[in-house]
Design a protein around this motif. Structure first.
Motif, PDB file in Angstrom:
ATOM      1  N   LEU A 269       3.020   5.231  -6.547  1.00 38.24           N
ATOM      2  CA  LEU A 269       1.828   6.095  -6.112  1.00 38.24           C
ATOM      3  C   LEU A 269       0.866   5.252  -5.344  1.00 38.24           C
ATOM      4  O   LEU A 269       0.303   5.436  -4.551  1.00 38.24           O
ATOM      5  CB  LEU A 269       1.114   6.833  -7.217  1.00 38.24           C
ATOM      6  CG  LEU A 269       0.097   7.514  -6.960  1.00 38.24           C
ATOM      7  CD1 LEU A 269       0.276   8.519  -5.835  1.00 38.24           C
ATOM      8  CD2 LEU A 269      -0.808   8.046  -8.241  1.00 38.24           C
ATOM      9  N   ILE A 270       0.826   3.868  -6.255  1.00 39.46           N
ATOM     10  CA  ILE A 270      -0.312   2.814  -5.538  1.00 39.46           C
ATOM     11  C   ILE A 270       0.274   2.353  -4.094  1.00 39.46           C
ATOM     12  O   ILE A 270      -0.355   2.218  -3.051  1.00 39.46           O
ATOM     13  CB  ILE A 270      -0.320   1.888  -6.349  1.00 39.46           C
ATOM     14  CG1 ILE A 270      -1.416   2.162  -7.655  1.00 39.46           C
ATOM     15  CG2 ILE A 270      -0.991   0.465  -5.821  1.00 39.46           C
ATOM     16  CD1 ILE A 270      -1.441   1.310  -8.504  1.00 39.46           C
ATOM     17  N   ALA A 271       1.734   2.290  -4.029  1.00 36.37           N
ATOM     18  CA  ALA A 271       2.308   1.718  -2.743  1.00 36.37           C
ATOM     19  C   ALA A 271       2.037   2.742  -1.654  1.00 36.37           C
ATOM     20  O   ALA A 271       1.794   2.454  -0.555  1.00 36.37           O
ATOM     21  CB  ALA A 271       3.623   1.301  -2.968  1.00 36.37           C
ATOM     22  N   ILE A 272       2.187   4.016  -2.043  1.00 36.38           N
ATOM     23  CA  ILE A 272       2.032   4.912  -0.938  1.00 36.38           C
ATOM     24  C   ILE A 272       0.580   5.229  -0.488  1.00 36.38           C
ATOM     25  O   ILE A 272       0.469   5.248   0.688  1.00 36.38           O
ATOM     26  CB  ILE A 272       2.486   6.472  -1.633  1.00 36.38           C
ATOM     27  CG1 ILE A 272       3.970   6.463  -1.891  1.00 36.38           C
ATOM     28  CG2 ILE A 272       2.124   7.831  -0.727  1.00 36.38           C
ATOM     29  CD1 ILE A 272       4.354   7.807  -2.714  1.00 36.38           C
TER      30      ILE A 272
ATOM     31  N   ALA B 171       0.033   2.042   1.823  1.00 39.06           N
ATOM     32  CA  ALA B 171       0.782   2.384   3.022  1.00 39.06           C
ATOM     33  C   ALA B 171      -0.120   3.481   3.974  1.00 39.06           C
ATOM     34  O   ALA B 171      -0.476   3.310   4.965  1.00 39.06           O
ATOM     35  CB  ALA B 171       2.260   2.754   2.791  1.00 39.06           C
ATOM     36  N   ALA B 172      -0.425   4.364   3.134  1.00 39.11           N
ATOM     37  CA  ALA B 172      -1.235   5.408   3.842  1.00 39.11           C
ATOM     38  C   ALA B 172      -2.482   4.923   4.750  1.00 39.11           C
ATOM     39  O   ALA B 172      -3.119   5.367   5.711  1.00 39.11           O
ATOM     40  CB  ALA B 172      -1.880   6.768   3.255  1.00 39.11           C
ATOM     41  N   VAL B 173      -3.101   3.803   4.174  1.00 39.66           N
ATOM     42  CA  VAL B 173      -4.312   3.191   4.563  1.00 39.66           C
ATOM     43  C   VAL B 173      -3.967   1.906   5.428  1.00 39.66           C
ATOM     44  O   VAL B 173      -4.571   1.973   6.466  1.00 39.66           O
ATOM     45  CB  VAL B 173      -5.318   2.661   3.384  1.00 39.66           C
ATOM     46  CG1 VAL B 173      -6.321   2.018   3.973  1.00 39.66           C
ATOM     47  CG2 VAL B 173      -5.713   3.888   2.477  1.00 39.66           C
ATOM     48  N   VAL B 174      -3.245   1.186   5.071  1.00 40.87           N
ATOM     49  CA  VAL B 174      -2.706  -0.059   6.031  1.00 40.87           C
ATOM     50  C   VAL B 174      -2.147   0.472   7.261  1.00 40.87           C
ATOM     51  O   VAL B 174      -2.361  -0.190   8.360  1.00 40.87           O
ATOM     52  CB  VAL B 174      -2.135  -1.046   5.340  1.00 40.87           C
ATOM     53  CG1 VAL B 174      -1.310  -2.082   5.939  1.00 40.87           C
ATOM     54  CG2 VAL B 174      -2.673  -1.333   3.827  1.00 40.87           C
ATOM     55  N   VAL B 175      -0.892   1.351   7.085  1.00 41.11           N
ATOM     56  CA  VAL B 175      -0.278   1.436   8.265  1.00 41.11           C
ATOM     57  C   VAL B 175      -1.163   2.171   9.563  1.00 41.11           C
ATOM     58  O   VAL B 175      -0.954   1.748  10.618  1.00 41.11           O
ATOM     59  CB  VAL B 175       0.836   2.548   7.945  1.00 41.11           C
ATOM     60  CG1 VAL B 175       1.586   3.111   9.299  1.00 41.11           C
ATOM     61  CG2 VAL B 175       1.953   1.704   7.106  1.00 41.11           C
TER      62      VAL B 175
END
Length: 190
Positions: free
Chosen positions: A6-9, A12-16
């Motif tokens: 969940l943290i990785a998602i 990724a939703a912010v960084v990408v």
């Protein structure tokens, strides 16, 4: 385990999207080809004749009165100083990533206004690029001329009335989002 996914998602939703915003302009080219501004306030042949008549009248007055000649000479020198062409060549930031080339020139128009013109201009594209007249490359004190119209081509930027070009003598391309200098030109007498 589920918590780390969940943290990785979320990361990724912010960084990408941020990375796409920052990097994608480097892969796109925009071009513009604006004509050089010309002052047109009527028939140029009529204007030319009126200027010739005015110059002849001024010369007659200067011959009649020596003091008037000194005053006219001082005024002419002041006018020459104000309308002397200023220009400079663009250079990139020198970091191998942010490159710039072309020429920046200040054009003085007959109506008293001035325009900053870029010719054969090209700069590395980037997000949120603006054109500044600045006192230095770091944009510590600047006049904002607006968003960069395109990363290549001939383009014009209207100069605000009363801007001191002896103080704001650096034309810089600045990324507002990341406070990054992309390139610039130092204005000097041509």
């Amino acid at each position: 385990m589920k918590r780390s996914i969940l943290i990785a998602i979320i990361v990724a939703a912010v960084v990408v999207p941020g990375a796409v915003y920052a990097v994608s302009p480097y892969f796109t080219e925009t071009m513009i080809d604006e004509p050089a501004p010309v002052a047109t306030s009527g028939d140029s042949s009529t204007e030319s004749m009126e200027k010739d008549d005015a110059m002849a009248d001024d010369e007659a007055m200067m011959e009649k009165d020596g003091d008037a000649m000194m005053d006219k000479g001082d005024d002419a020198m002041m006018d020459d100083a104000m309308t002397k062409e200023l220009s400079g060549g663009f250079q990139g930031a020198g970091d191998g990533i942010h490159n710039a080339s072309g020429k920046a020139t200040v054009l003085y128009l007959e109506d008293g206004s001035a325009v900053l013109r870029f010719e054969n201009f090209r700069v590395t594209n980037g997000p949120d690029l603006y054109v500044y007249l600045s006192t230095d490359r770091g944009a510590s004190d600047y006049v904002d001329l607006g968003r960069l119209k395109a990363n290549s081509g001939n383009q014009n930027y209207e100069l605000p009335d009363g801007v001191d070009l002896s103080k704001y003598d650096n034309v810089i391309i600045w990324c507002k989002s990341f406070s990054v200098y992309f390139g610039g030109a130092e204005l000097g007498s041509a």
